[in-house]
Design an enzyme around this catalytic site. Structure first.
Site, PDB file in Angstrom:
ATOM      1  N   ASP A   1       0.837  -1.202   0.000  1.00  0.00           N
ATOM      2  CA  ASP A   1       0.000   0.000   0.000  1.00  0.00           C
ATOM      3  C   ASP A   1       0.871   1.250   0.000  1.00  0.00           C
ATOM      4  O   ASP A   1       0.607   2.214  -0.733  1.00  0.00           O
ATOM      5  CB  ASP A   1      -0.916  -0.026   1.222  1.00  0.00           C
ATOM      6  CG  ASP A   1      -1.745   1.232   1.357  1.00  0.00           C
ATOM      7  OD1 ASP A   1      -2.601   1.479   0.488  1.00  0.00           O
ATOM      8  OD2 ASP A   1      -1.534   1.981   2.326  1.00  0.00           O
TER       9      ASP A   1
ATOM     10  N   GLU B   1      -1.652  -5.077  -3.891  1.00  0.00           N
ATOM     11  CA  GLU B   1      -0.775  -4.438  -2.908  1.00  0.00           C
ATOM     12  C   GLU B   1       0.251  -5.422  -2.364  1.00  0.00           C
ATOM     13  O   GLU B   1       1.430  -5.077  -2.200  1.00  0.00           O
ATOM     14  CB  GLU B   1      -1.611  -3.851  -1.771  1.00  0.00           C
ATOM     15  CG  GLU B   1      -2.458  -2.664  -2.189  1.00  0.00           C
ATOM     16  CD  GLU B   1      -3.350  -2.151  -1.079  1.00  0.00           C
ATOM     17  OE1 GLU B   1      -3.899  -1.049  -1.227  1.00  0.00           O
ATOM     18  OE2 GLU B   1      -3.516  -2.857  -0.060  1.00  0.00           O
TER      19      GLU B   1
END
Length: 231
Positions: A52, A124
């Site tokens: 992320d 991610e």
């Protein structure tokens, strides 16, 4: 029955070869899969956390270089549109990575929202694995080609009336609008907000809504309707 991972197929899609393939396997391992198969040493959650941040950094850098005159506020809202779950789902689809996700049989992915979340987390996690294995450069080479081109990014900034008003006042007056929120109740007594937007100390627009965010949008929309002839 545990599933095998076609590492070479994934590396081909990413155009990146892992020195430590175990990182990729971990990135593909949904927590629900590990619950069903305890022999799976680790699931993807920690890599999601790292990925992320990697995604955010690469997209931030890309926007910073692509739009040298764009202010921090518009950079921030545009980045948010490019890194949210729906955007990450689309990136995962472009790379055809979803078919490689190791997910437990009991995990519900029947709903579209569940699929979006799982695929976004997968992207991610894979980016986190790529970063640990090869650094920021290969992660950048994976992400940037997935992003919309400059002409497609521009409308993302202007969907929100607050962004459009900010762009308009900066271009025409070299100032930023300011917002003032006051308590407000609707006709049925429900609490909400009365938001006023000021430019150079002058009242440009007002908005009334149950949430401050929505009231700000309505105030900005009114300001644009009376001051920007293009709207």
């Amino acid at each position: 029955m545990q599933h095998t991972v076609d590492i070479q197929a994934i590396e081909s899609k990413l155009n990146f070869t892992f020195s430590h393939p175990r990182l990729l396997i971990t990135a593909l391992t949904h927590p629900s899969y590990r619950n069903e198969f305890p022999s799976a040493e680790e699931d993807s959650e920690r890599l999601e956390f790292l990925g992320d941040a990697v995604l955010g950094l690469v997209v931030t850098e890309h926007l910073f270089l692509l739009f040298p005159a764009l202010n921090e506020g518009l950079l921030s809202t545009t980045r948010a549109a490019l890194v949210n779950a729906e955007a990450c789902f689309e990136y995962t689809q472009k790379l055809s990575l979803g078919e490689h996700l190791l997910i437990g049989r009991g995990e519900k992915m029947q709903s579209h929202r569940g699929k979006i979340s799982a695929y976004a987390n997968l992207l991610e996690a894979i980016l986190g694995a790529v970063y640990l294995d090869g650094g920021l450069s290969p992660a950048r080479q994976i992400i940037v080609p997935l992003l919309p081109d400059k002409e497609s990014i521009l409308p993302l900034m202007l969907v929100n009336p607050k962004n459009r008003l900010q762009q308009f006042t900066q271009q025409t007056l070299k100032v930023l609008p300011s917002y003032k929120a006051l308590p407000w109740k609707s006709e049925d007594g429900s609490p909400g907000y009365h938001v006023q937007v000021f430019v150079n100390g002058d009242l440009w627009g007002e908005g009334f809504a149950g949430s401050k965010k929505e009231a700000e949008k309505l105030a900005a929309k009114q300001a644009l309707s009376t001051h920007d002839n293009k709207n």
